[in-house]
Scaffold this motif. Structure first.
Motif, PDB file in Angstrom:
ATOM      1  N   GLU A  41      41.876  44.291  47.750  1.00 42.12           N
ATOM      2  CA  GLU A  41      42.684  43.767  48.854  1.00 42.12           C
ATOM      3  C   GLU A  41      41.867  42.851  49.749  1.00 42.12           C
ATOM      4  OE1 GLU A  41      45.812  44.011  49.654  1.00 42.12           O
ATOM      5  OE2 GLU A  41      46.447  45.247  47.971  1.00 42.12           O
ATOM      6  N   ILE A  42      40.630  43.296  50.085  1.00 40.06           N
ATOM      7  CA  ILE A  42      39.806  42.484  50.993  1.00 40.06           C
ATOM      8  C   ILE A  42      39.404  41.178  50.315  1.00 40.06           C
ATOM      9  CG2 ILE A  42      37.620  42.405  52.240  1.00 40.06           C
ATOM     10  CD1 ILE A  42      37.863  45.431  52.651  1.00 40.06           C
ATOM     11  N   VAL A  43      39.045  41.245  49.025  1.00 34.75           N
ATOM     12  CA  VAL A  43      38.680  40.025  48.293  1.00 34.75           C
ATOM     13  C   VAL A  43      39.854  39.049  48.267  1.00 34.75           C
ATOM     14  CG1 VAL A  43      38.163  39.127  45.993  1.00 34.75           C
ATOM     15  CG2 VAL A  43      36.875  41.072  46.888  1.00 34.75           C
ATOM     16  N   ALA A  44      41.053  39.565  47.974  1.00 34.38           N
ATOM     17  CA  ALA A  44      42.235  38.703  47.926  1.00 34.38           C
ATOM     18  C   ALA A  44      42.544  38.116  49.292  1.00 34.38           C
ATOM     19  CB  ALA A  44      43.434  39.504  47.399  1.00 34.38           C
ATOM     20  N   ALA A  45      42.310  38.922  50.363  1.00 39.66           N
ATOM     21  CA  ALA A  45      42.567  38.425  51.715  1.00 39.66           C
ATOM     22  C   ALA A  45      41.668  37.251  52.057  1.00 39.66           C
ATOM     23  CB  ALA A  45      42.384  39.550  52.725  1.00 39.66           C
ATOM     24  N   HIS A  46      40.455  37.198  51.461  1.00 32.87           N
ATOM     25  CA  HIS A  46      39.553  36.064  51.675  1.00 32.87           C
ATOM     26  C   HIS A  46      39.917  34.860  50.811  1.00 32.87           C
ATOM     27  CE1 HIS A  46      36.930  38.982  53.684  1.00 32.87           C
ATOM     28  NE2 HIS A  46      36.251  37.942  54.180  1.00 32.87           N
ATOM     29  N   GLY A  47      40.810  35.079  49.839  1.00 36.79           N
ATOM     30  CA  GLY A  47      41.117  34.002  48.907  1.00 36.79           C
ATOM     31  C   GLY A  47      40.184  33.989  47.730  1.00 36.79           C
ATOM     32  N   GLY A  68      25.754  48.654  32.350  1.00 38.80           N
ATOM     33  CA  GLY A  68      26.572  49.290  33.382  1.00 38.80           C
ATOM     34  C   GLY A  68      27.757  48.415  33.779  1.00 38.80           C
ATOM     35  N   ALA A  69      28.259  48.652  34.992  1.00 44.05           N
ATOM     36  CA  ALA A  69      29.408  47.883  35.509  1.00 44.05           C
ATOM     37  C   ALA A  69      28.906  46.761  36.395  1.00 44.05           C
ATOM     38  CB  ALA A  69      30.342  48.792  36.278  1.00 44.05           C
ATOM     39  N   ARG A  70      29.534  45.621  36.271  1.00 45.68           N
ATOM     40  CA  ARG A  70      29.166  44.472  37.107  1.00 45.68           C
ATOM     41  C   ARG A  70      30.461  43.888  37.685  1.00 45.68           C
ATOM     42  NH1 ARG A  70      25.177  39.352  35.883  1.00 45.68           N
ATOM     43  NH2 ARG A  70      26.557  37.682  36.599  1.00 45.68           N
ATOM     44  N   PHE A  71      30.540  43.898  39.034  1.00 42.73           N
ATOM     45  CA  PHE A  71      31.706  43.353  39.739  1.00 42.73           C
ATOM     46  C   PHE A  71      31.368  41.940  40.207  1.00 42.73           C
ATOM     47  CE2 PHE A  71      32.261  47.884  39.840  1.00 42.73           C
ATOM     48  CZ  PHE A  71      33.627  48.079  39.716  1.00 42.73           C
ATOM     49  N   GLU A  72      32.087  40.952  39.688  1.00 41.92           N
ATOM     50  CA  GLU A  72      31.835  39.547  40.026  1.00 41.92           C
ATOM     51  C   GLU A  72      32.905  39.057  41.001  1.00 41.92           C
ATOM     52  OE1 GLU A  72      31.739  37.400  36.359  1.00 41.92           O
ATOM     53  OE2 GLU A  72      29.696  38.064  35.854  1.00 41.92           O
ATOM     54  N   VAL A  73      32.456  38.589  42.166  1.00 41.76           N
ATOM     55  CA  VAL A  73      33.353  38.028  43.190  1.00 41.76           C
ATOM     56  C   VAL A  73      33.181  36.515  43.175  1.00 41.76           C
ATOM     57  CG1 VAL A  73      33.969  37.982  45.617  1.00 41.76           C
ATOM     58  CG2 VAL A  73      33.162  40.125  44.567  1.00 41.76           C
ATOM     59  N   ARG A  74      34.292  35.772  42.882  1.00 41.29           N
ATOM     60  CA  ARG A  74      34.215  34.319  42.767  1.00 41.29           C
ATOM     61  C   ARG A  74      35.180  33.641  43.739  1.00 41.29           C
ATOM     62  NH1 ARG A  74      31.426  32.710  38.281  1.00 41.29           N
ATOM     63  NH2 ARG A  74      30.970  34.309  36.682  1.00 41.29           N
ATOM     64  N   GLY A  75      34.982  32.300  43.854  1.00 37.55           N
ATOM     65  CA  GLY A  75      35.811  31.523  44.776  1.00 37.55           C
ATOM     66  C   GLY A  75      35.306  31.565  46.193  1.00 37.55           C
ATOM     67  N   VAL A  76      34.048  31.962  46.358  1.00 37.50           N
ATOM     68  CA  VAL A  76      33.459  32.105  47.682  1.00 37.50           C
ATOM     69  C   VAL A  76      32.977  30.745  48.167  1.00 37.50           C
ATOM     70  CG1 VAL A  76      31.659  33.241  49.039  1.00 37.50           C
ATOM     71  CG2 VAL A  76      32.771  34.459  47.145  1.00 37.50           C
ATOM     72  N   GLU A  77      33.202  30.459  49.445  1.00 36.76           N
ATOM     73  CA  GLU A  77      32.710  29.215  50.044  1.00 36.76           C
ATOM     74  C   GLU A  77      31.422  29.519  50.804  1.00 36.76           C
ATOM     75  OE1 GLU A  77      34.238  25.609  53.001  1.00 36.76           O
ATOM     76  OE2 GLU A  77      35.571  27.278  52.471  1.00 36.76           O
ATOM     77  N   PHE A  78      30.360  28.709  50.512  1.00 39.41           N
ATOM     78  CA  PHE A  78      29.055  28.942  51.145  1.00 39.41           C
ATOM     79  C   PHE A  78      28.901  28.058  52.372  1.00 39.41           C
ATOM     80  CE2 PHE A  78      28.469  29.781  46.573  1.00 39.41           C
ATOM     81  CZ  PHE A  78      28.093  31.109  46.629  1.00 39.41           C
ATOM     82  N   ALA A  79      28.162  28.583  53.361  1.00 39.93           N
ATOM     83  CA  ALA A  79      27.923  27.820  54.582  1.00 39.93           C
ATOM     84  C   ALA A  79      26.771  26.844  54.359  1.00 39.93           C
ATOM     85  CB  ALA A  79      27.592  28.753  55.737  1.00 39.93           C
TER      86      ALA A  79
END
Length: 736
Positions: free
Chosen positions: A707-713, A725-736
């Motif tokens: 939910e939080i990831v989707a809320a960020h877009g 093991g398990a690897r959770f990849e979060v993409r679409g992040v905008e860097f400063a």
């Protein structure tokens, strides 16, 4: 010599004589005496001069001496007869020889007279001349009469007859166009094989025809009648007959003589005119329009029923009025100007104000044309009360003004397209923008000036134009209003558009399309949010009704057992159940508070956040490795929750000795562990609410992450780590 008209037994009209004699004195004396008898005299002193005189003058008689130098009188007669064989010729000579007289008569002289002493001979000469001229004129008149009669009969459009006064009317004599009129020849009638009264006159007309003739004969007057005849071929014709009775000296009726002609065309033409007149009169009288005729001075000479009823006058009253008595806008000068300005075949339209007999008025539309009747000008006027139309025009003007106001200020996009038919060679109809309101420009980014005259493919990209024209094409087929909602790309940007398009149908063909469109992008976004919130609430309801009920039941059960058995050891189970419920409640509250969007972004040091959220995790034997130095744009508190939940998930499923690594991706970051990993068939289910493989887990930790990831877009996906093991990849992040 030219011919003259017919004469009676007594000579009428001037008589001109050519007198030829070689004695000039005798010529003068004879001329004097002949002129006393109203005889004009032309003289010549020898025969050759006489022939010349005949060429130059018309004369009624020639008087000639016998013994003349050169050509004698008989030779002169012979020369005259060559060109004028019937011209009276009197030989007036002093040579009284019987041989001369005999020779003269044999040569064809009209009369022979010897010269004598004294003046009486001139009276005799004048008498002989007048008698000769009279006979010649009578002869010529009779011949001319016969010739004219023959010509008349030959050219007469019908037939002449002489018949007996009998119901069968047997013919004694017929001539003229007998065959053409009846189909029978003249001999059939004259022989009696065909009877006019019994075989030619139509049976229904015989009695009337007979009685009409008998009535006229009884009055000793000519008769005239029309009836139908049947020809030899069975054709029906209309005949006109005029005749009279012929009586002998004793007063007895001998026969009937007259003339009969074919008047079929005239009768049919008259009948046609009568029918046309009847139809025209009915049309005029029954016409819903007011119709009147006025002369060139403006006086009304004819008016139909509608004219009188509409204005409240009787026909007699209307015919005593002038145009300006009816048309309040007209005066005599206007009528005079109209008369001078209206030409042949002109049809003038006039707006007028008509006044009724009670003084009330109404607007009228009149159409006027000029008639030429027997050399006089008259004017035919068709008028109509247009009060309803005027009021309708006013209402239309008000509606148009209101429409234009709505069109200009409507918040919805309004547009009008012309439908142009195909070119007849198999091409498809085209749609061309005719107008659009300002709201349309706000929606599409194309002004009305830019849009007008263009097709959708000329105004928008291919995808948008294709979708729009496909819809328009279906409207042409069904001729019904179509409503749709779809996402379209415009120069102003992508938008979800809800539109309704209606066809304008004229004579069975769609000529225009009228559309209303609204940008529903924001509404659709809100609907999606509400749908997610509703789903979230349903999840909460499910959790409250199911997941919390189980530990609550456990706590109540052990508490009751502790009370009954007075066994405090059972209270530990109660405490465990309460801890379970507390954890569920905290996760549920966290999930409920996250929301569906993030609006407060800030620059967050990913390494600092990754380190800060490790401390609350109960992982004294676990190891954290942070391999990132990036700064991301995010909500810091909610990013902390994501990492903390991922750490706890790793410890719960991989064991207390797990190593957790936070590292960089090209467009985001990852959190990986070296535990047993997550089977591939379970990777899509782990983010669902309540899903867990741990006895102590609530099943909401990864749901909160999602939910939080989707809320960020952003997006989150679980894959296998390098250590298995398990690897959770979060993409679409905008860097400063």
């Amino acid at each position: 010599m030219s011919s003259r008209g017919p004469m009676s037994a007594t000579v009428e009209g001037p008589v001109r004589v050519l007198h030829v004699d070689d004695d000039e004195a005798f010529l003068d004396l004879a001329t004097t005496h002949l002129e006393r008898h109203d005889i004009e005299v032309v003289t010549a002193q020898h025969a050759e001069a006489g022939l010349d005189a005949l060429e130059e003058s018309d004369v009624d008689c020639v008087v000639s001496d016998y013994d003349m130098p050169g050509m004698d009188g008989l030779e002169f007669l012979e020369a005259v007869r060559e060109d004028h064989p019937d011209l009276p010729f009197v030989l007036f000579t002093g040579k009284g020889d019987e041989g001369v007289a005999s020779e003269a008569i044999s040569a064809g002289v009209t009369d022979y007279l010897q010269k004598d002493i004294g003046t009486d001979q001139y009276a005799v000469l004048a008498n002989r001349v007048l008698n000769a001229v009279d006979r010649d004129r009578s002869k010529r008149a009779l011949g001319e009469h016969d010739r004219r009669l023959e010509t008349l009969l030959r050219n007469l459009p019908g037939m002449v007859y002489r018949c007996l006064n009998d119901p069968g009317w047997p013919m004694e004599y017929v001539d003229g166009e007998v065959q053409e009129l009846t189909g029978y020849d003249a001999e059939a009638f004259e022989s009696g094989s065909v009877l006019w009264g019994e075989e030619v006159i139509h049976p229904d007309d015989r009695e009337t025809a007979w009685q009409t003739v008998q009535d006229a004969l009884g009055r000793s007057e000519p008769f005239e009648l029309t009836y139908r005849i049947e020809t030899a071929d069975g054709d029906l014709k209309h005949a006109w007959e005029r005749g009279r009775g012929v009586w002998n000296d004793d007063g007895d009726l001998e026969a009937l003589e007259g003339f009969i002609t074919d008047i079929t065309r005239r009768v049919e033409h008259r009948q046609k005119l009568e029918r046309q007149h009847a139809r025209l009169e009915a049309m005029i009288e029954q016409s819903p329009d007011m119709i009147n005729v006025h002369d060139e001075d403006g006086a009304i000479v004819e008016a139909n029923r509608r004219f009188c009823e509409e204005l409240g006058y009787t026909e007699e009253e209307a015919l005593e009025m002038n145009v300006w008595d009816v048309d309040a806008d007209a005066d005599p000068e206007d009528i005079a100007a109209m008369r001078d300005e209206t030409g042949d075949d002109d049809l003038r339209r006039i707006e007028a104000t008509y006044e009724r007999s009670d003084g009330s008025t109404f607007p009228a539309e009149a159409h006027l044309t000029r008639l030429d009747t027997a050399g006089d000008w008259e004017f035919l006027v068709f008028s109509r009360n247009v009060s309803d139309r005027v009021e309708r025009d006013r209402e239309l003007a008000r509606l148009r003004e209101g429409y234009e106001t709505v069109f200009e200020h409507a918040q919805d996009a309004l547009f009008l397209l012309e439908v142009e038919a195909d070119d007849g060679e198999g091409g498809s109809p085209s749609f061309v923008f005719e107008s659009a309101n300002p709201a349309q420009e706000e929606l599409t980014g194309v002004s009305e000036a830019e849009l007008r005259g263009k097709t959708p493919s000329e105004a928008f990209d291919d995808a948008t134009a294709g979708a729009v024209e496909s819809l328009f094409g279906s409207i042409l087929e069904t001729q019904e209003t179509a409503t749709f909602e779809t996402e379209l790309s415009f120069p102003a940007g992508d938008a979800v558009v809800n539109a309704s398009v209606s066809p304008v149908v004229v004579d069975g063909e769609v000529t225009q399309l009228v559309g209303v469109a609204r940008d529903t992008t924001e509404r659709k976004r809100r609907e999606r949010e509400l749908r997610r919130e509703r789903d979230r609430l349903e999840e909460f309801a499910s959790i409250v009704s199911h997941d919390l009920r189980n530990p609550l039941n456990v706590a109540e059960g052990y508490l009751e057992m502790a009370r009954e058995a007075d066994d405090p050891g059972k209270l530990g189970k109660v405490a465990d159940a309460h801890d379970r419920m507390r954890t569920l409640i905290e996760d549920i509250l966290t999930l409920a508070r996250e929301g569906s969007t993030v609006t407060d972004f800030e620059a967050v040091d990913l390494a600092d956040v990754a380190t800060d959220c490790w401390e609350p995790v109960d992982a004294t034997r676990a190891t954290l490795r942070v391999e990132t130095s990036r700064t991301v744009l995010a909500d810091r508190a909610r990013l902390l929750q994501v990492l903390e939940n991922l750490y706890r998930n790793a410890v719960e499923h991989a064991g207390p000795d797990v190593t957790v690594t936070v590292g960089d991706l090209d467009d985001g970051f990852y959190v990986a562990d070296d535990g047993p990993g997550i089977p591939g068939d379970q990777r899509e289910e782990i983010f669902e609410s309540g899903y867990t493989t741990s006895r102590d887990g609530t099943g909401f930790g990864l749901t909160i992450v999602s939910e939080i990831v989707a809320a960020h877009g952003w997006t989150v996906e679980v894959v296998e780590s390098e250590t298995g093991g398990a690897r959770f990849e979060v993409r679409g992040v905008e860097f400063a």
